[in-house]
Design an enzyme around this catalytic site. Structure first.
Site, PDB file in Angstrom:
ATOM      1  CG  LEU A  71      -1.971  -1.112   1.300  1.00 29.94           C
ATOM      2  CD1 LEU A  71      -2.768  -0.992   2.596  1.00 29.94           C
ATOM      3  CD2 LEU A  71      -2.904  -1.086   0.098  1.00 29.94           C
ATOM      4  N   GLY A  72       2.047   1.175   0.573  1.00 32.52           N
ATOM      5  CA  GLY A  72       2.902   2.355   0.641  1.00 32.52           C
ATOM      6  C   GLY A  72       4.220   2.045   1.322  1.00 32.52           C
ATOM      7  CB  THR A  73       7.573   2.383   0.765  1.00 27.91           C
ATOM      8  OG1 THR A  73       7.636   3.407  -0.237  1.00 27.91           O
ATOM      9  CG2 THR A  73       7.247   1.049   0.104  1.00 27.91           C
ATOM     10  CG  PHE A 105      12.621   4.349   9.713  1.00 25.77           C
ATOM     11  CD1 PHE A 105      13.986   4.379   9.475  1.00 25.77           C
ATOM     12  CD2 PHE A 105      12.013   5.494  10.208  1.00 25.77           C
ATOM     13  CE1 PHE A 105      14.725   5.521   9.733  1.00 25.77           C
ATOM     14  CE2 PHE A 105      12.744   6.641  10.466  1.00 25.77           C
ATOM     15  CZ  PHE A 105      14.110   6.652  10.226  1.00 25.77           C
ATOM     16  CB  SER A 106       7.659   1.228   7.986  1.00 25.85           C
ATOM     17  OG  SER A 106       7.078   2.485   7.643  1.00 25.85           O
ATOM     18  CD  GLN A 107       7.212  -3.908   2.883  1.00 23.99           C
ATOM     19  OE1 GLN A 107       6.348  -4.644   2.433  1.00 23.99           O
ATOM     20  NE2 GLN A 107       8.484  -3.935   2.478  1.00 23.99           N
ATOM     21  CB  VAL A 108       1.558   0.351   4.816  1.00 25.06           C
ATOM     22  CG1 VAL A 108       0.163  -0.066   5.269  1.00 25.06           C
ATOM     23  CG2 VAL A 108       2.159   1.336   5.814  1.00 25.06           C
ATOM     24  CG  ASP A 165       3.082  15.857  11.555  1.00 18.68           C
ATOM     25  OD1 ASP A 165       3.119  17.010  11.082  1.00 18.68           O
ATOM     26  OD2 ASP A 165       3.486  14.857  10.930  1.00 18.68           O
TER      27      ASP A 165
END
Length: 345
Positions: free
Chosen positions: A37-39, A42-45, A153
């Site tokens: 779904l996204g990057t 530090f991570s990806q979804v 934020d």
């Protein structure tokens, strides 16, 4: 110690067999990982199905421990905050997993898209629609504040629609910069420059009021399609914010009610003591009464949103770490200037 909880909590999630084998349950035991779904840095979804019920889908944020090294406290803070918050307008953390290489956050899946994109796609859009959106955000942030959490934020990119349905609710996401008030004084220059409160830039201790300022900025944009503060030069931008210099420009604000303008002034007040709280904002006639106009403003707002936010410098630059560094440098300079002025008096 596991990043996402205590040994006691982890033990509760482990089956007898897992305990006997000395291992924690794996994310693959319960979920089938699907599309990316996204990057992030530090991570990806990833999209994932629940094995026991493939009709149920979730989002899984997969965090690389090596990339995260030295920033573990930030992740632990985000997880603590999400575990504390249970509200219909806040994206829920359902559970967590961990292995040697990754931490997995199982998150409620929202599929309705980003706030501005949906407004542009609409055929009709009014002040009343904007008021309803802001009311939902205020209710969620008021709840957060009652729980002792400051988001720090709030911005349109972190406001997502729960579903594609016409009457979908709005959801607040991304608690990576959030902080609990009981964890110490907040004075760090952080957030997204165009939405950040003056006291943050001035490097003064701050609290819940910074979220209210950000909601004011979002409300302003929702009614005209462009930001209240903007300059190609970041130092000039920060100077505008510190002074609270914004206008209700003609012709974009000509059809907007005086109640809406008053609401924004109350939220974007430089004096923290005079700035509205979420509870006060929820009681304002533009939110709680019938002061919001029902005249269609879609054409002018969507035109400005497309011009100012779609693939714009505003959206791209405000994700940049370099700009945050500039904020901190600017804030430090402000402290030095104030100190020199104080010494000369």
């Amino acid at each position: 110690m596991p990043l996402f909880g205590s040994k006691k909590e982890t033990a509760k999630k482990s089956s007898k067999k897992d305990k006997d084998e000395g291992k924690m349950p794996a994310v693959e035991d319960k979920y089938i990982l699907k599309d990316l779904l996204g990057t992030g840095a530090f991570s990806q979804v990833r999209l994932a199905e629940v094995k026991e019920d493939p009709s149920r889908v979730v989002a899984i944020k997969i965090i690389d421990k090596k990339a995260l090294k030295g920033k573990e406290d930030s992740l632990e803070n985000e997880i603590r905050v999400l575990r504390r918050l249970q509200h219909p307008n806040i994206v829920q953390l359902m559970e967590t997993y961990e292995d040697r290489e990754h931490v997995y956050l199982i998150i409620e899946l929202v599929t309705g898209g980003e706030l501005f994109d949906r407004i542009v796609e609409k055929g009709s859009y009014t002040e009343k629609d904007a008021s309803d959106l802001i009311r939902q955000v205020l209710e969620a942030v008021d709840y957060m504040h009652d729980q002792g959490v400051v988001h720090r934020d709030l911005k349109p990119e972190n406001l997502l629609y729960y579903s594609p349905d016409e009457d979908s609710k709005i959801m607040i996401s991304d608690f990576g910069l959030s902080k609990m008030e009981d964890s110490g004084i907040m004075a760090t220059a952080c957030g997204t420059p165009g939405y950040v409160a003056p006291e943050v830039l001035a490097q003064k201790p701050y609290g819940k009021a910074v979220d209210v300022w950000s909601i004011g900025v979002i409300a302003y944009i929702l009614l005209c399609g462009y930001p209240p503060f903007y300059d190609e030069n970041d130092a000039n931008l920060f100077a505008q914010i510190l002074k609270g210099e914004f206008e209700f420009d003609s012709p974009y604000w000509d059809e907007i009610s005086e109640s809406a303008k008053d609401f924004i002034r109350q939220l974007m007040c430089v004096d923290v003591e005079k700035r509205y709280t979420c509870k006060q904002a929820l009681g304002h006639p533009w939110i709680s009464g019938n002061a919001a106009s029902t005249e269609n403003i879609h054409s002018s707002v969507s035109e400005q949103l497309k011009k100012n936010f779609a693939k714009s410098r505003w959206r791209q630059a405000y994700h940049a770490t370099a700009v945050i560094r500039q904020m901190r440098l600017f804030a430090t300079k402000q402290v030095i200037v104030r100190r020199k002025l104080s010494e000369s008096q």
